[in-house]
Scaffold this active site. Structure first.
Site, mmCIF file in Angstrom:
data_model
loop_
_atom_site.group_PDB
_atom_site.id
_atom_site.type_symbol
_atom_site.label_atom_id
_atom_site.label_comp_id
_atom_site.label_asym_id
_atom_site.label_seq_id
_atom_site.Cartn_x
_atom_site.Cartn_y
_atom_site.Cartn_z
ATOM 1 N N GLY A 195 -104.267 -39.991 -38.215
ATOM 2 C CA GLY A 195 -103.899 -39.405 -36.926
ATOM 3 C C GLY A 195 -104.393 -40.227 -35.763
ATOM 4 O O GLY A 195 -104.899 -41.346 -35.904
ATOM 5 N N GLU A 217 -109.156 -42.892 -47.970
ATOM 6 C CA GLU A 217 -108.010 -42.346 -48.676
ATOM 7 C C GLU A 217 -106.732 -43.106 -48.347
ATOM 8 O O GLU A 217 -105.923 -43.400 -49.213
ATOM 9 C CB GLU A 217 -107.873 -40.910 -48.179
ATOM 10 C CG GLU A 217 -107.454 -39.933 -49.169
ATOM 11 C CD GLU A 217 -107.450 -38.584 -48.508
ATOM 12 O OE1 GLU A 217 -108.419 -37.842 -48.718
ATOM 13 O OE2 GLU A 217 -106.494 -38.271 -47.793
ATOM 14 N N ILE A 239 -109.174 -28.019 -37.087
ATOM 15 C CA ILE A 239 -108.453 -27.093 -36.220
ATOM 16 C C ILE A 239 -109.454 -26.397 -35.301
ATOM 17 O O ILE A 239 -109.262 -26.346 -34.094
ATOM 18 C CB ILE A 239 -107.628 -26.103 -37.075
ATOM 19 C CG1 ILE A 239 -106.413 -26.867 -37.611
ATOM 20 C CG2 ILE A 239 -107.224 -24.871 -36.275
ATOM 21 C CD1 ILE A 239 -105.494 -26.092 -38.493
HETATM 22 O O1 0RQ Z 1 -99.786 -28.729 -33.454
HETATM 23 O O2 0RQ Z 1 -98.107 -30.458 -33.110
HETATM 24 O O3 0RQ Z 1 -97.491 -28.019 -33.159
HETATM 25 O O4 0RQ Z 1 -98.820 -28.951 -31.242
HETATM 26 O O5 0RQ Z 1 -102.454 -28.648 -34.869
HETATM 27 O O6 0RQ Z 1 -103.241 -31.168 -34.016
HETATM 28 O O7 0RQ Z 1 -104.661 -32.246 -32.293
HETATM 29 O O8 0RQ Z 1 -102.505 -33.388 -33.077
HETATM 30 O O9 0RQ Z 1 -104.590 -33.238 -34.510
HETATM 31 O O10 0RQ Z 1 -102.918 -34.419 -36.050
HETATM 32 O O11 0RQ Z 1 -105.434 -34.774 -36.179
HETATM 33 O O12 0RQ Z 1 -104.384 -32.631 -36.945
HETATM 34 C C1 0RQ Z 1 -106.812 -30.486 -38.697
HETATM 35 C C2 0RQ Z 1 -104.335 -30.377 -38.702
HETATM 36 C C3 0RQ Z 1 -105.539 -31.879 -37.089
HETATM 37 C C4 0RQ Z 1 -105.514 -32.480 -39.512
HETATM 38 C C5 0RQ Z 1 -105.553 -31.282 -38.513
HETATM 39 C C6 0RQ Z 1 -102.467 -27.824 -33.713
HETATM 40 C C7 0RQ Z 1 -102.036 -28.759 -32.606
HETATM 41 C C8 0RQ Z 1 -100.940 -29.545 -33.303
HETATM 42 C C9 0RQ Z 1 -102.175 -31.037 -34.910
HETATM 43 P P1 0RQ Z 1 -98.441 -29.073 -32.682
HETATM 44 P P2 0RQ Z 1 -103.691 -32.556 -33.386
HETATM 45 P P3 0RQ Z 1 -104.283 -33.880 -35.937
HETATM 46 C C10 0RQ Z 1 -108.066 -37.250 -44.988
HETATM 47 C C11 0RQ Z 1 -108.467 -36.122 -44.198
HETATM 48 C C12 0RQ Z 1 -106.934 -31.645 -42.972
HETATM 49 C C13 0RQ Z 1 -106.788 -32.804 -43.929
HETATM 50 C C14 0RQ Z 1 -107.767 -33.902 -43.675
HETATM 51 C C15 0RQ Z 1 -105.538 -32.042 -40.962
HETATM 52 C C16 0RQ Z 1 -101.506 -29.694 -34.708
HETATM 53 O O13 0RQ Z 1 -106.606 -33.320 -39.260
HETATM 54 O O14 0RQ Z 1 -104.509 -31.692 -41.534
HETATM 55 O O15 0RQ Z 1 -108.690 -33.807 -42.905
HETATM 56 N N1 0RQ Z 1 -106.754 -32.037 -41.595
HETATM 57 N N2 0RQ Z 1 -107.579 -34.989 -44.356
HETATM 58 O O16 0RQ Z 1 -101.579 -28.041 -31.487
HETATM 59 C C17 0RQ Z 1 -104.024 -23.753 -33.211
HETATM 60 C C18 0RQ Z 1 -106.138 -24.723 -33.037
HETATM 61 C C19 0RQ Z 1 -105.523 -25.998 -33.188
HETATM 62 C C20 0RQ Z 1 -104.145 -26.039 -33.375
HETATM 63 C C21 0RQ Z 1 -104.945 -28.073 -33.426
HETATM 64 N N3 0RQ Z 1 -107.455 -24.600 -32.871
HETATM 65 N N4 0RQ Z 1 -105.349 -23.644 -33.059
HETATM 66 N N5 0RQ Z 1 -103.384 -24.915 -33.392
HETATM 67 N N6 0RQ Z 1 -103.827 -27.333 -33.507
HETATM 68 N N7 0RQ Z 1 -106.001 -27.265 -33.226
HETATM 69 C C22 0RQ Z 1 -106.611 -37.645 -44.819
HETATM 70 C C23 0RQ Z 1 -105.741 -36.913 -45.809
HETATM 71 O O17 0RQ Z 1 -106.165 -36.001 -46.446
HETATM 72 C C24 0RQ Z 1 -104.366 -37.316 -45.994
#
Ligand code: 0RQ
Length: 504
Positions: free
Chosen positions: A270, A293, A363
């Site tokens: 990301g 990863e 999140i």
């Molecule tokens: O949604 O696009 O609809 O607006 O979540 O958020 O800020 O663009 O951040 O792309 O880094 O994703 C945790 C999902 C963060 C990701 C998570 C909404 C926000 C947006 C994306 P929209 P951002 P990111 C090794 C590590 C788990 C797997 C992992 C993830 C969307 O990092 O999937 O860590 N992690 N793997 O609007 C409601 C909140 C929110 C929220 C963000 N508090 N409430 N919506 N969003 N915060 C790599 C692999 O495993 C492959």
């Protein structure tokens, strides 16, 4: 027929995707290749989706259980989800159609740690696997398989499946041969042995995947690209968060807790992780290593700049330009990149031994440091835990990074109590937002609260968080982790009712 299938017997098994899909039946369990949009089969899933739709049109039940490495692409998750063809799925996904079928109750989703997904299949926890469907760039004269842009769970699925379908994709570079390291030493307890990796660059397996020929049911020739998504330009908040993380690492070096060239880096995918990699590119750090990863664009830049000696991962997650660059120059990059099974790239034993330093997105976090990586408002699945748990619990230092608010400020990423917990307060060590950094190491729950609120929460939400905490401290009988249970989720319910966590 493609010269990429050098084995005479296997050449006889070439057929169309439609013919291969005809082998698959309702209820079958299928282990697909593919990890973060790389190296997934591109033709068979679409042909299977067509077959499923035709069955549904006749009023017949037809769903399959889908196992993957991690997220795939519209041609796989999207195609099968759009015909309501996925009965059950594991592990990580991020496809919009698949996500919506999980959240509307059509498909079951078992969200487990990526390192454990293959292991549990080997242990028989999910029953018999009928088919493995994987992608290869070439099949050698001896019938050995050269994998493509991800390894994921390919080896385990081919080991346990009754039948294997191989897609040979001419879009993938043949020079990927030699980049993979397929470890074959998996035994079940009580016969497990240590995995002999003591440096991110160690090779402990084979460059080919060996599949008994009698298992190969079909070979399909394809030529399409991976789902390579461009990265967004780095925004101010990501740059600030990356700056806090790099300053923190710098201080760890000064304190003598990590060496000058850091320890092997893990970063999630990301915008923010890419900003971190960009920050490293512009630092004076040298001889970096990575045990992670996925390989994303920023790591390629670091290799090109001579700053990253070696990166170990299980897949690429590249933009289209960088995927093209990889295809042109894989013979160079294979000296610096190792693609391993995700059982190894994410293995707790190795992460702990190497002292990996990790940073993952979240999140929300709560005032005591519990972290939710997966569920919006406690119920809506976003993607899945992915490898974040594998790395967070076992890393030398593990950080969570996120903007302090979401949805234009209507949601605070710091809340009284997380609405779902993926990483407990025992696992994460550092929380960073664009507001600042909270180093939680060694702190008791009440000692963490001021750091998290004052350093990480958005100023709009700080007074509300302090008010909650002070009243919890006053009114809760037990002072170790004071909460007002009747109110702890009021921020989430207020958002669901009014569209904002803010009070009127
Ligand atoms: O949604 O696009 O609809 O607006 O979540 O958020 O800020 O663009 O951040 O792309 O880094 O994703 C945790 C999902 C963060 C990701 C998570 C909404 C926000 C947006 C994306 P929209 P951002 P990111 C090794 C590590 C788990 C797997 C992992 C993830 C969307 O990092 O999937 O860590 N992690 N793997 O609007 C409601 C909140 C929110 C929220 C963000 N508090 N409430 N919506 N969003 N915060 C790599 C692999 O495993 C492959």
């Amino acid at each position: 027929m493609s010269e990429r299938i050098a084995n005479a017997a296997l050449r006889q098994k070439v057929m169309s995707a439609d013919d291969a899909a005809a082998f698959i039946h309702d209820g079958d369990q299928i282990g697909f290749g593919g990890f973060t949009g790389s190296g997934y089969p591109k033709a068979l899933p679409g042909a299977l989706a067509k077959r499923i739709q035709e069955s549904h049109d006749r009023g017949e039940k037809f769903t399959v259980n889908v196992f993957t490495g991690a997220s795939t692409a519209p041609e796989l998750d999207g195609a099968l989800a759009s015909v309501d063809g996925v009965g059950w799925r594991m592990p990580y996904q991020s496809d919009p159609q698949m996500r919506s079928k999980i959240n509307d109750g059509t498909s079951f989703y078992t969200d487990i740690h990526l390192s454990e997904s293959g292991m549990m299949v080997r242990q028989g926890f999910f029953g018999k696997v009928d088919f493995a469907v994987i992608e290869a760039t070439r099949i050698t004269e001896d019938g050995d398989v050269v994998l493509t842009s991800s390894v994921g769970n390919n080896a385990v699925y081919c080991d346990v499946a009754e039948k294997v379908i191989i897609e040979v994709n001419s879009w993938q570079s043949e020079d990927l041969e030699g980049m993979h390291d397929i470890y074959g030493g998996f035994a079940l307890p009580p016969n497990r042995v240590p995995i002999p990796i003591t440096h991110p660059g160690d090779r402990v397996g084979d460059k080919f995947l060996h599949i008994p020929q009698h298992k190969v049911a079909a070979i399909i020739e394809t030529g399409g690209p991976d789902r390579n998504t461009p990265f967004k330009p780095i925004d101010d908040d990501s740059r600030k968060i990356a700056g806090f993380l790099l300053d923190f690492y710098d201080n760890e070096v000064k304190q003598g807790r990590i060496p000058k060239n850091l320890l092997p880096l893990q970063s999630g995918v990301g915008n923010i992780p890419n900003a971190v990699l960009d920050g490293l590119l512009h630092s004076d750090l040298e001889h970096l290593t990575s045990y992670t990863e996925v390989i994303q664009d920023g790591m390629i830049d670091l290799i090109d700049a001579g700053k990253l000696d070696v990166a170990s991962a299980t897949a690429f997650s590249l933009s289209p330009d960088y995927a093209h660059k990889m295809n042109e120059n894989a013979a160079f990059y294979r000296d610096h990149i190792i693609l391993r099974p995700q059982e190894i790239s994410n293995h707790p034993e190795i992460i702990r031994r190497l002292g990996v330093i990790g940073a993952n997105g979240m999140i929300e976090a709560d005032i005591y440091g519990n972290v939710n990586s997966t569920h919006v408002m406690g119920s809506r699945m976003m993607n899945g835990i992915g490898g974040s748990g594998d790395f967070t619990r076992n890393a030398y230092i593990s950080a969570f990074v996120s903007p302090s608010t979401a949805k234009g400020g209507a949601i605070s990423a710091i809340v009284p109590m997380v609405s779902h917990v993926d990483h407990t307060e025992h696992d994460g060590m550092v929380i960073i937002t664009e507001q600042g950094i909270a180093d939680l190491r060694g702190l008791a729950p009440r000692q963490r609260v001021p750091k998290i609120i004052e350093n990480c929460a958005h100023p709009d939400y700080r007074p509300m968080l302090l008010d909650y905490y002070e009243r919890a401290l006053r009114d809760c009988k037990f002072k170790h982790t004071p909460h007002l249970l009747g109110e702890a989720y009021s921020w989430h319910t207020r958002f669901l009712e009014t569209g904002t966590m803010k009070q009127n």
